[in-house]
Design a protein around this motif. Structure first.
Motif, short mmCIF file in Angstrom:
data_model
loop_
_atom_site.label_atom_id
_atom_site.label_comp_id
_atom_site.label_asym_id
_atom_site.label_seq_id
_atom_site.Cartn_x
_atom_site.Cartn_y
_atom_site.Cartn_z
N UNK A 114 17.57 28.71 49.74
CA UNK A 114 17.25 27.50 48.99
C UNK A 114 17.48 26.31 49.92
N UNK A 115 17.01 25.13 49.51
CA UNK A 115 17.27 23.93 50.31
C UNK A 115 18.77 23.72 50.49
N UNK A 116 19.53 23.93 49.42
CA UNK A 116 20.98 23.73 49.51
C UNK A 116 21.61 24.74 50.46
N UNK A 117 21.15 25.99 50.41
CA UNK A 117 21.72 27.02 51.30
C UNK A 117 21.37 26.75 52.76
N UNK A 118 20.14 26.29 53.01
CA UNK A 118 19.76 25.94 54.38
C UNK A 118 20.59 24.77 54.89
N UNK A 119 20.76 23.76 54.03
CA UNK A 119 21.57 22.60 54.42
C UNK A 119 23.01 23.03 54.70
N UNK A 120 23.55 23.93 53.89
CA UNK A 120 24.92 24.39 54.12
C UNK A 120 25.03 25.14 55.44
N UNK A 121 24.02 25.91 55.77
CA UNK A 121 24.06 26.64 57.04
C UNK A 121 24.07 25.66 58.21
#
Length: 532
Positions: free
Chosen positions: A77-84
């Motif tokens: 997700x966008x949030x998961x990519x940002x967290x990575x």
């Protein structure tokens, strides 16, 4: 075929409902990985908006390409990519935005250095990419291809993150979306984002309008809406010929009459052999209130259902699925699919052959022993603590490294432990209904339960039978999104669409937002259901 096999040109695909957006991206990933167009060691990044959409795409690629090639496919997700991005380049954050290595994520509260909210993830990742050349270079060297799913709902900040990470880079981007399904304007979806993307990335537009999902009657209804929303995308009449498909409009005096009739419909469908997973109840908002009467009728009939507003994102999490599959295997005798998935996930893919064989034996022995324990008269099946002990013993055997490897989001902070606890709490909540573990898991299952979804949660999904409750002006009230929301709802159905409305809905007990007891049918929407 052009979109799937495009070698080095950015593409923006305008795809209507049922056109196969997810399938297109899965086939493109398979093509790129198998033919070497995505050269080792580089990877493919796919960014979606929902956890289950990201999981669905990841699983399609794994089934099609095999585990070895699919290991180079990152579906976030966008949030998961940002967290990575944050986790990989956290030291680049300074001042108020600096974070400790073990920072946490909280839904609401931010604590400097220690805790951020979900809404902070994209802005912080954007700051890193825009201000740190090493981070930007690292991301660009990692990914040779980028997929953007449901792109019509991309917000301004999310688009800035994509542009900062991959603008003027060598990565080849493929964006798919449908402006008719733009229902996230309330959350800041960027107006005209697909055209903006086409201009900024010199992307080639490829329309994909053929609907492979819905029966002809349903497609004709959708076409009547498309004629108003996007005239250029209207399908010729000869492509929509046929009498297959059912559309019903049901008018009721009260929500109790509605609940009784819909519960009878569902009961009949199930007895006709329609799988539970092929039946969905859609509500524009507040399904726990609007569909409460229907939920009670289903409980009376012993028909499992689950409110996806509470559990959809949880069941899409790998560690929650692992917990539920373990309980499913030890509690029930007929769960071969759950057992296969349990052993696949639990085994260490990176272990040596001897270590993998030893762990496989230990897991099988533990599952067998635990199944015997559960069937003992001394085991208290209705008590959550008894199941919790067994789950923790299983997770300890699987080991922490294997659990953290299930998702990049589990490798730092308390996310992994939080999700395990949430999974157990969800099971406890359902177990409290009747003390039956198998029934509790059915209510949590995507396969064994009727699904209650908001329209925002149903995007990207499809069902044989779809009931849209409350086609009323009091529910579809927002002129900026109502038409798109209704279009998304009706286009989930493959064969049978039921639209309901009532004259009166009792005010729920307890505090609620505005609630109009007397209801008015949304005649404009219901007219689309009438042919001729």
């Amino acid at each position: 075929m052009s979109a799937v096999t495009m070698p080095d040109e950015n593409v923006v695909v305008a795809a209507g409902p049922g056109a196969g957006k997810t399938e297109l991206l899965a086939q493109r990933a398979d093509f790129l990985l198998r033919t070497g167009q995505c050269p080792y060691p580089r990877r493919i990044l796919a960014v979606s908006f929902k956890v289950d959409a990201a999981r669905n795409l990841r699983e399609r690629v794994r089934r099609r390409s095999g585990s070895r090639l699919a290991a180079r496919f990152d579906s976030f997700t966008f949030h998961a990519f940002a967290k990575r991005v944050i986790d990989n380049f956290r030291p680049a954050l300074t001042g108020y935005n600096a974070l400790n290595p073990d920072y946490r994520i909280d839904p609401d509260t931010r604590i400097e250095g220690e805790q951020i909210t979900f809404s902070d993830l994209v802005p912080l990742a954007l700051e890193i990419v825009e201000t740190n050349a090493y981070a930007q270079g690292g991301i660009r060297q990692t990914y040779s291809h980028v997929f953007l799913d449901e792109f019509q709902d991309c917000t301004s900040q999310q688009y800035q993150l994509i542009r900062a990470a991959f603008g003027h880079a060598t990565a080849v981007l493929t964006a798919v979306g449908d402006t008719k399904q733009r229902i996230m304007a309330w959350a800041g979806a960027l107006d005209g984002v697909m055209q903006t993307f086409a201009e900024d990335f010199s992307a080639r537009p490829l329309p994909l309008y053929q609907n492979f999902r819905s029966a002809p009657r349903l497609r004709r209804m959708q076409n009547r809406m498309i004629a108003q929303m996007d005239p250029a995308a209207v399908s010729p009449d000869e492509e929509l010929a046929g009498d297959d498909g059912v559309i019903e409009v049901l008018d009721f005096d009260t929500e109790h009459d509605e609940a009784l009739a819909v519960a009878d419909l569902i009961h009949d469908w199930l007895h006709q052999g329609v799988p539970s997973r092929e039946i969905a109840i859609l509500v524009r908002q507040q399904p726990h209130l609007v569909a409460a009467a229907l939920g009670r009728k289903l409980v009376d009939r012993g028909i499992p259902f689950r409110n996806e507003q509470e559990s959809q994102d949880l069941t899409a999490e790998p560690v929650a699925a692992l917990v539920f599959n373990f309980i499913r295997v030890i509690a029930d005798d007929r769960q071969p699919d759950a057992y296969t998935e349990l052993m696949r996930v639990a085994n260490r893919s990176s272990a040596s052959e001897d270590e993998a064989s030893r762990l496989d034996s230990q897991l099988k022995r533990m599952v067998g022993t635990t199944r015997t324990t559960v069937r003992s008269p001394k085991f208290k099946t209705g008590e959550p603590a008894a199941w919790k002990t067994l789950v923790h013993e299983f997770l300890q055997l699987v080991s922490r490294p294997v659990l953290t490897a299930l998702s990049t989001g589990y490798q730092q902070g308390t996310r992994l432990d939080d999700l395990i606890e949430q999974a157990l709490e969800a099971f406890d909540r359902e177990l409290a209904v009747d003390g039956d573990a198998v029934q509790a898991l059915q209510r949590l299952s995507e396969v064994d339960a009727i699904r209650f979804l908001t329209i925002h949660k149903c995007k990207g999904l499809e069902f044989e039978k779809v009931v849209v409750l409350g086609i009323e002006e009091q529910l579809f009230w927002d002129p900026t999104t109502a038409t798109s929301e209704f279009f998304v709802a009706i286009s989930r159905a493959k064969q049978h669409l039921v639209l309901t409305h009532t004259k009166h809905r009792d005010r729920p007990k307890g505090p609620t937002k505005r609630w109009d007891e007397w209801r008015t049918p949304h005649q404009g929407f219901l007219d689309f259901a009438r042919e001729g």
